[in-house]
Design a protein around this motif. Structure first.
Motif, short mmCIF file in Angstrom:
data_model
loop_
_atom_site.label_atom_id
_atom_site.label_comp_id
_atom_site.label_asym_id
_atom_site.label_seq_id
_atom_site.Cartn_x
_atom_site.Cartn_y
_atom_site.Cartn_z
N LEU A 142 -4.18 -55.05 13.37
CA LEU A 142 -5.29 -55.73 14.06
C LEU A 142 -4.87 -56.20 15.44
O LEU A 142 -5.65 -56.17 16.39
CB LEU A 142 -5.76 -56.93 13.23
CG LEU A 142 -6.71 -56.64 12.07
CD1 LEU A 142 -6.90 -57.88 11.22
CD2 LEU A 142 -8.07 -56.17 12.57
N GLN A 143 -3.60 -56.63 15.54
CA GLN A 143 -3.11 -57.13 16.82
C GLN A 143 -2.85 -56.00 17.81
O GLN A 143 -3.07 -56.16 19.01
CB GLN A 143 -1.81 -57.91 16.61
CG GLN A 143 -2.02 -59.24 15.91
CD GLN A 143 -0.71 -59.83 15.40
OE1 GLN A 143 0.24 -59.10 15.17
NE2 GLN A 143 -0.69 -61.13 15.18
N GLU A 144 -2.37 -54.87 17.29
CA GLU A 144 -1.90 -53.81 18.19
C GLU A 144 -2.84 -52.60 18.30
O GLU A 144 -2.91 -51.98 19.34
CB GLU A 144 -0.53 -53.29 17.73
CG GLU A 144 0.55 -54.36 17.68
CD GLU A 144 0.95 -54.84 19.07
OE1 GLU A 144 0.53 -54.23 20.06
OE2 GLU A 144 1.68 -55.84 19.16
N ASP A 145 -3.47 -52.26 17.20
CA ASP A 145 -4.21 -51.00 17.17
C ASP A 145 -5.72 -51.16 17.32
O ASP A 145 -6.41 -50.22 17.69
CB ASP A 145 -3.96 -50.27 15.84
CG ASP A 145 -2.51 -49.91 15.66
OD1 ASP A 145 -1.84 -49.71 16.68
OD2 ASP A 145 -2.06 -49.82 14.51
N GLY A 146 -6.25 -52.30 16.92
CA GLY A 146 -7.69 -52.46 16.93
C GLY A 146 -8.31 -52.13 15.59
O GLY A 146 -7.61 -51.82 14.62
N GLY A 147 -9.63 -52.18 15.57
CA GLY A 147 -10.35 -52.13 14.29
C GLY A 147 -10.34 -50.81 13.55
O GLY A 147 -10.12 -50.79 12.35
N ARG A 148 -10.55 -49.69 14.27
CA ARG A 148 -10.75 -48.43 13.56
C ARG A 148 -9.51 -48.01 12.77
O ARG A 148 -9.61 -47.66 11.59
CB ARG A 148 -11.13 -47.32 14.56
CG ARG A 148 -11.55 -46.04 13.86
CD ARG A 148 -11.94 -44.97 14.84
NE ARG A 148 -13.21 -45.28 15.50
CZ ARG A 148 -13.76 -44.50 16.42
NH1 ARG A 148 -13.15 -43.39 16.81
NH2 ARG A 148 -14.90 -44.81 16.98
N ARG A 149 -8.35 -48.07 13.42
CA ARG A 149 -7.12 -47.67 12.72
C ARG A 149 -6.83 -48.64 11.56
O ARG A 149 -6.36 -48.23 10.51
CB ARG A 149 -5.94 -47.63 13.70
CG ARG A 149 -4.70 -47.01 13.08
CD ARG A 149 -3.61 -46.85 14.10
NE ARG A 149 -3.91 -45.77 15.04
CZ ARG A 149 -3.29 -45.62 16.22
NH1 ARG A 149 -2.38 -46.48 16.59
NH2 ARG A 149 -3.60 -44.61 17.01
N THR A 150 -7.13 -49.92 11.77
CA THR A 150 -6.90 -50.91 10.71
C THR A 150 -7.77 -50.60 9.49
O THR A 150 -7.31 -50.76 8.36
CB THR A 150 -7.22 -52.33 11.23
OG1 THR A 150 -6.51 -52.53 12.44
CG2 THR A 150 -6.80 -53.39 10.23
N VAL A 151 -9.00 -50.17 9.75
CA VAL A 151 -9.89 -49.83 8.62
C VAL A 151 -9.29 -48.69 7.81
O VAL A 151 -9.24 -48.75 6.57
CB VAL A 151 -11.30 -49.46 9.13
CG1 VAL A 151 -12.13 -48.83 8.03
CG2 VAL A 151 -12.01 -50.70 9.66
N TRP A 152 -8.80 -47.66 8.49
CA TRP A 152 -8.20 -46.51 7.77
C TRP A 152 -6.95 -46.93 6.99
O TRP A 152 -6.76 -46.54 5.84
CB TRP A 152 -7.86 -45.38 8.74
CG TRP A 152 -9.09 -44.61 9.16
CD1 TRP A 152 -9.63 -44.59 10.40
CD2 TRP A 152 -9.95 -43.83 8.32
NE1 TRP A 152 -10.78 -43.82 10.41
CE2 TRP A 152 -11.00 -43.33 9.14
CE3 TRP A 152 -9.96 -43.49 6.97
CZ2 TRP A 152 -12.02 -42.53 8.66
CZ3 TRP A 152 -10.97 -42.68 6.48
CH2 TRP A 152 -11.98 -42.21 7.32
#
Lengths: 161, 308
Positions: free
Chosen positions: A41-51
């Protein structure tokens, strides 16, 4: 064409997942993938975190033995706490991570006991409390290690002055 | 719309979706199956290569470097082998005699079972590993399904809780949620064996106050639950107490299997009906059969679970 950052990210998160699965085998009852959610969440943002969250949810549900539901509640509350806490604390501070760890440590026995009660299963309450304490202790440590090892080329944050 | 109202709506909607998913899964088991066929299998595939390297390194160390006590161990094994050969001869004679007597009395022979070997990949793991379980490297692709009995050479280990494609989770008999229908070896007293957690003794429920059971007596599966075949050794009685307020005896037992040290297990599955004839009669010969899963040969099976 797949951007090179995506390939590095895929490799890094795969290695992180493999290491966490091995540690799960060594320290049962503790989720070492959870600090990865926060780091993502801190580094990648929402979309990658969801996956990542979906994949890890399947892993912790599959390797566990409770009815499905723990992962959804666990990561759901973690993300909610992070987003709420971010408005109060410095998002990358160790104090915030320690508080998140404490919250997760308290959350683990609650979710497990609730799910076990719904499925009419008996679980060892004392062991759940111990696992909660371990979760609280491991969370900031794993986050710090993962943060230090995170590839520089993937970072999107700005360093402290 | 005001912000607190918006947050409240999001929380209520989230809870509704969560409970709907949970209820739907409890009825159908689709999400459990999905997680078993993805998460459990992926974890098993991640663990196996590292485990292989670890075993090879340990094996190399023990075979070629750390040879202390090897001669003594060899002598002990030779003596043990001689003892087992003698015991096997006696047991084989007894088994043949029992079969003759059974036929004489007109008993229907019980359905026979086949064994397939599996390697223990992990014990309890992950945050949702709240029950005493272990993961083995055999799944639905090898014919493993839920509730399949799991044994070791010492006795009953438990039963399959969930089966993925290439890995399965086994509920151990020491878990507080495990129940096994048993019967005493000598006094034939039936009861229900339950776990109380790792390191705690097993307890036998529903044994009448006037039932006969002795400390040291072996407890066998009774076959009444329909999951385990009859006659498998499960536990040994360690303590029998009579209560003034209960209608049942308080019986404690210890498992025959050291569940913490398990590296390989045997999965039992009922063999398909064999045609009548001399060959069929041969298959009814008691004793462990060559372990192989459906669709694999015994040689392949042996390669899958190496000896230690």
């Amino acid at each position: 064409m797949f951007p090179s950052t995506n390939i590095v990210a895929l490799l890094w998160w795969s290695a992180y997942t493999a290491a966490a699965i091995w540690l799960h085998r060594t320290v049962p009852g503790v989720d070492l993938l959870a600090p990865g959610i926060v780091l993502s969440l801190q580094e990648d943002g929402g979309r990658r975190t969801v996956w990542l969250g979906l994949a890890w949810m399947l892993i912790i549900e599959g390797t566990g033995n409770l009815p499905f539901g723990y992962g959804l509640a666990w990561y759901g509350v973690l993300v909610a706490l992070f987003l709420l806490g971010r408005s109060v604390f410095e998002a990358r501070s160790l104090v915030f991570m320690a508080l998140l760890g404490l919250a997760l440590g308290a959350l683990h026995p609650v979710i497990t006991h609730s799910l076990a009660s719904l499925a009419e299963l008996t679980v060892d309450g004392r062991r759940l409390l111990l696992e909660g304490a371990l979760q609280a202790a491991f969370f900031p440590i794993v986050w710090v290690i993962a943060d230090k090892c995170y590839p520089r080329m993937l970072r999107q944050d700005v360093k402290h002055l | 719309m005001k912000k607190p109202k918006k947050i409240a709506i999001v929380i209520v909607a989230g809870l509704f979706v969560y409970l709907s998913l949970y209820t739907w899964n409890l009825r159908t088991g689709h999400l459990d199956a999905l997680s078993s066929h993805t998460g459990l299998d992926i974890a098993s595939l991640v663990i196996r290569p590292g485990q292989w390297v670890l075993e090879k390194a340990t094996d190399f160390w023990e075979r070629y470097i750390h040879l202390v006590g090897l001669k003594q161990q060899n002598d002990d094994l030779a003596r043990e082998n001689a003892r087992l050969v003698r015991k096997n001869m006696i047991l084989a004679a007894e088994a043949r005699s029992a079969e003759r007597l059974e036929r004489l009395l007109g008993f229907t022979p019980p359905d026979h079972w086949e064994f397939s070997g599996a390697r223990v990949v992990a014990h309890r793991m992950g945050p949702t590993g709240s029950l005493a379980t272990l993961a083995v490297d055999r799944g639905g692709a090898s014919g493993v399904s839920a509730d399949m009995p799991v044994v070791s050479l010492d006795g009953v280990v438990g039963r399959v809780l969930r089966a993925g494609a290439v890995a399965s989770t086994v509920l151990l008999l020491t878990d507080a949620n495990s129940r096994i229908a048993i019967i005493g070896e000598h006094n034939r007293t039936p009861g229900m064996l339950a776990g109380q957690g790792y390191g705690e003794p097993l307890t036998v429920h529903f044994m009448n106050l006037n039932a006969v059971i002795d400390p040291g007596e072996l407890l066998l599966t009774s076959g009444l639950s329909g999951i385990f075949p009859k006659g498998l050794p499960v536990a040994r009685v360690v303590r029998v107490r009579r209560s003034d307020i209960s209608l049942f005896l308080t019986v404690e037992a210890e498992p025959l299997v050291d569940v913490a040290g398990l590296e390989e297990v045997l999965l039992l599955h009922q063999a398909p009906e064999a045609p009548d004839g001399p060959e069929a009669a041969q298959t009814k010969e008691p004793g462990p059969k060559p372990a192989h899963a459906p669709g694999t040969t015994a040689r392949e099976e042996a390669a899958g679970v190496p000896e230690h």
